[in-house]
Design an enzyme around this catalytic site. Structure first.
Site, short mmCIF file in Angstrom:
data_model
loop_
_atom_site.label_atom_id
_atom_site.label_comp_id
_atom_site.label_asym_id
_atom_site.label_seq_id
_atom_site.Cartn_x
_atom_site.Cartn_y
_atom_site.Cartn_z
N GLY A 1 -17.36 138.31 22.22
CA GLY A 1 -17.91 136.91 22.74
C GLY A 1 -19.28 137.04 22.97
N LYS B 1 -12.09 131.10 10.85
CA LYS B 1 -12.34 129.79 10.98
C LYS B 1 -13.62 129.41 10.99
CE LYS B 1 -9.89 127.14 13.89
NZ LYS B 1 -9.49 126.96 15.34
#
Ligand code: ADP
Ligand code: MG
Length: 383
Positions: free
Chosen positions: A365, A200
């Site tokens: 992350g 995405k």
């Protein structure tokens, strides 16, 4: 920034926040890489006569039953094998058993406390950085070393909390991450080329915004390329589309037209073709060989390359050639080559190209947030 080398550890109680968040199945560790990666810092503390107190989280603790499968007990056993040394495991995260064991430590001893996230029941004390908890854990030691890069982008009691109360530094793992990532992002040898993929666009907007200002070229592949292509007026059929990001992609294409390099061909579920020949019912799942060649032209003369996001659905062999092709190109280039992101790192390793890279970042992350130009709370507090 202070590192573990800047402290006199002799006879000190040294709390080291490590990343022992290893994958487990039925109480058995399926990959002990993270334990092995922590050894350098732990061994340094041992050989400098510290009393070593290790803390880590493992998995998520949402209800009482999560505790059984997320105990660090098996980790203490594996760590003991790897260190070739006794590891005292304390099955609590506070209380007299823990405190007494710490007070009885001799120089060079190693103690591992139970999963810090056991404190997430009932009130998420660890994950929400409860001030009392951080203060209590800090009271158990003299010096705090953070070496858990994978959680450095979160403010938890076991990193930010403790570091707020103790003399603190970073360990060798975090030092290596920062030494590799920060100069590449902020002061790269040029040309500096970024390869971006993944599914995405919305996941990567922060990275695109930060790196488009710094890089000379951004090569876009993966699922996210189709939202860019659509924004440029190409018919993408049934390929992944991130509707909410179309306007962002349009703006990027308008402002940075010469920097953003999009695929020219594609492998779909039905065939390999030019990007303009995707039919309505087709899904683009990998970049095609002409795109790999195009990307090679940019990569061949680059001096710094940062890669985040596989350029195809690499988990399926049929759609892995683009990602493998990029690996093969990078293998033969002399440049600073960095891979970051959980899936990117595992793709590179699974395909056997670990050696092709200067550095493969271990924090999913955390490395993404560094690429976004953010400061990581677990590191900022030490600065
Ligand atoms: P990272 O974890 O390295 O940051 P991401 O999580 O952003 O990477 O992206 C990895 C995922 O993107 C993989 O699961 C992969 O299958 C998916 N992906 C890549 N290309 C495509 C594509 N063309 N269509 C659908 N999914 C894709
Ligand atoms: Mg991912």
């Amino acid at each position: 920034m202070k590192t573990i080398r800047d402290f006199d550890l002799n006879n000190k109680k040294v709390i080291i926040r490590v990343d022992f968040n290893v994958p487990m199945k039925d109480g058995v560790i399926t990959d002990d890489t993270r334990i092995k990666e922590s050894l350098k810092t732990i061994n340094y503390a041992i050989s400098n006569n510290a009393k070593v107190i290790l803390m880590s989280h493992l998995g998520r603790i949402k209800e009482e039953s999560d505790k059984v499968k997320n105990t660090l007990k098996p980790v203490s056993i594996r760590l003991s094998e790897l260190l070739n040394k006794k590891v005292i495991f304390i099955p609590n995260t506070r209380g007299s058993e823990l405190e007494n064991a710490i007070n009885n430590l001799q120089n060079g001893d190693v103690l591992l406390m139970e999963n810090t996230r056991f404190e997430d029941l009932p009130d998420k004390k660890e994950s929400k950085n409860d001030p009392e908890l951080g203060k209590y854990w800090a009271s158990l030691g003299d010096i705090y070393i953070n070496d858990a890069f994978g959680t450095a982008h979160r403010a938890h009691a076991s990193n930010v909390g403790i570091a707020s109360h103790l003399k603190s530094g970073i360990g060798f793992l975090i030092e290596k991450e920062l030494d590799n990532l920060l100069p590449a992002i902020n002061n790269p040898d040029r040309p500096f080329t970024v390869i971006l993929g993944g599914s995405k666009v919305s996941d990567k907007i922060g990275i695109i915004e930060n790196l488009v200002m710094k890089a000379d070229y951004i090569l876009i592949g993966g699922g996210m390329a189709f939202t860019f292509l659509k924004a440029g007026g190409v018919e993408i059929g049934d390929s992944l589309l991130d509707e909410d990001s179309i306007d962002f992609c349009k703006k990027m294409l308008k402002e940075h037209k010469d920097k953003l390099i999009l695929p020219i061909d594609v492998v779909t579920n039905l065939k390999e073709c030019f990007i303009t020949d995707i039919t309505k019912e087709e899904k683009g799942l990998d970049i095609g060989p002409k795109t790999v060649k195009l990307f090679k032209q940019y990569l061949d003369n680059s001096k710094t390359i940062i890669w985040n996001g596989p350029v195809g659905m690499f988990e399926n062999d049929k759609y892995s050639n683009g990602t493998k092709g990029i690996c093969e190109i990078l293998k033969n280039i002399d440049a600073v080559k960095i891979a970051g992101g959980g899936d990117t790192a595992s793709a590179v390793k699974n395909f056997g190209y670990e050696q092709a890279f200067t550095h493969i970042s271990t924090g999913g992350g955390a490395s993404l947030e560094l690429l976004e130009g953010k400061e990581l709370p677990g590191i900022a507090i030490i600065k």
